[in-house]
Design a protein around this motif. Structure first.
Motif, short mmCIF file in Angstrom:
data_model
loop_
_atom_site.label_atom_id
_atom_site.label_comp_id
_atom_site.label_asym_id
_atom_site.label_seq_id
_atom_site.Cartn_x
_atom_site.Cartn_y
_atom_site.Cartn_z
N GLY A 80 30.98 42.40 32.05
CA GLY A 80 31.30 43.73 31.57
C GLY A 80 32.31 43.68 30.45
O GLY A 80 32.87 42.62 30.14
N LEU A 100 33.44 51.05 28.04
CA LEU A 100 33.48 50.44 29.37
C LEU A 100 32.03 50.34 29.85
O LEU A 100 31.35 51.36 29.99
CB LEU A 100 34.31 51.26 30.34
N ARG A 107 26.80 45.39 38.73
CA ARG A 107 27.42 46.61 39.27
C ARG A 107 27.63 46.52 40.78
O ARG A 107 27.04 45.71 41.46
CB ARG A 107 26.54 47.82 38.94
N ALA A 112 33.90 47.01 37.15
CA ALA A 112 34.39 48.14 36.35
C ALA A 112 35.83 48.48 36.71
O ALA A 112 36.64 48.75 35.83
CB ALA A 112 33.48 49.35 36.53
#
Length: 173
Positions: A80, A100, A107, A112
């Motif tokens: 990421g 972002l 995920r 994140a």
């Protein structure tokens, strides 16, 4: 820069993720930004809600990139990215969290949140007083992340007054 442990794919051990400061021209970061833009087109259509970033010298009063961050796993695989820039449209001491993005295969593993924590730290290091960000209404998982991480609704700024956007902010004590 920062290291956190995040969950691996279902049924696997937790694996460390490192958040690295990289150059804007880092090819891993560029590939993730292209993937993010493709996802935005899938969600919103061809008209992006955010103006494109301008390469090279920016005109006076334009945002300045303060940090370009990349999350990688212990094998160096990109997981990421996020960018921190100044936000002159709001005022001195305010930064904007941009780009972002975590690709679908990375995920739901805390990547994140690790990037968001690292960009907050980068804002503090840069001497900022607060941060802002914009997301879209067709990104409910992003809205949930920001709310879960303590970001509060904030007034829209610049281009972010579109009804399909949501603006969040947080102070940096």
């Amino acid at each position: 820069m920062a290291e956190a442990t995040v969950a691996g794919p279902a049924g696997t051990a937790r694996r460390p993720v490192r958040v690295l400061a990289v150059g804007r021209d880092d090819p891993r970061h560029a590939a993730l930004v292209r993937a993010a833009e493709a996802e935005l087109v899938r969600r919103y259509g061809d008209g992006s809600l955010e103006p494109p970033e301008v390469a090279g010298a920016a005109p006076a009063g334009s945002p300045v990139t303060l940090a370009t961050l990349l999350a990688v796993d212990d094998a160096g695989t990109p997981l990421g990215c996020v960018v921190l820039a100044t936000l002159p449209a709001v005022g001195d001491g305010v930064g904007e969290v941009k780009r972002l993005f975590v690709p679908p295969e990375a995920r739901r593993r805390g990547v994140a949140a690790a990037l968001l924590g690292a960009v907050v730290d980068a804002g503090r290091t840069a001497g900022l007083d607060s941060l802002r960000l914009v997301t879209g209404t067709l990104q409910p998982e992003a809205i949930a992340l920001y709310e879960r991480e303590g970001w509060q609704p904030a007034p829209p700024y610049a281009w972010a007054d579109d009804p399909m956007t949501r603006t969040f902010g947080r102070p940096l004590p």
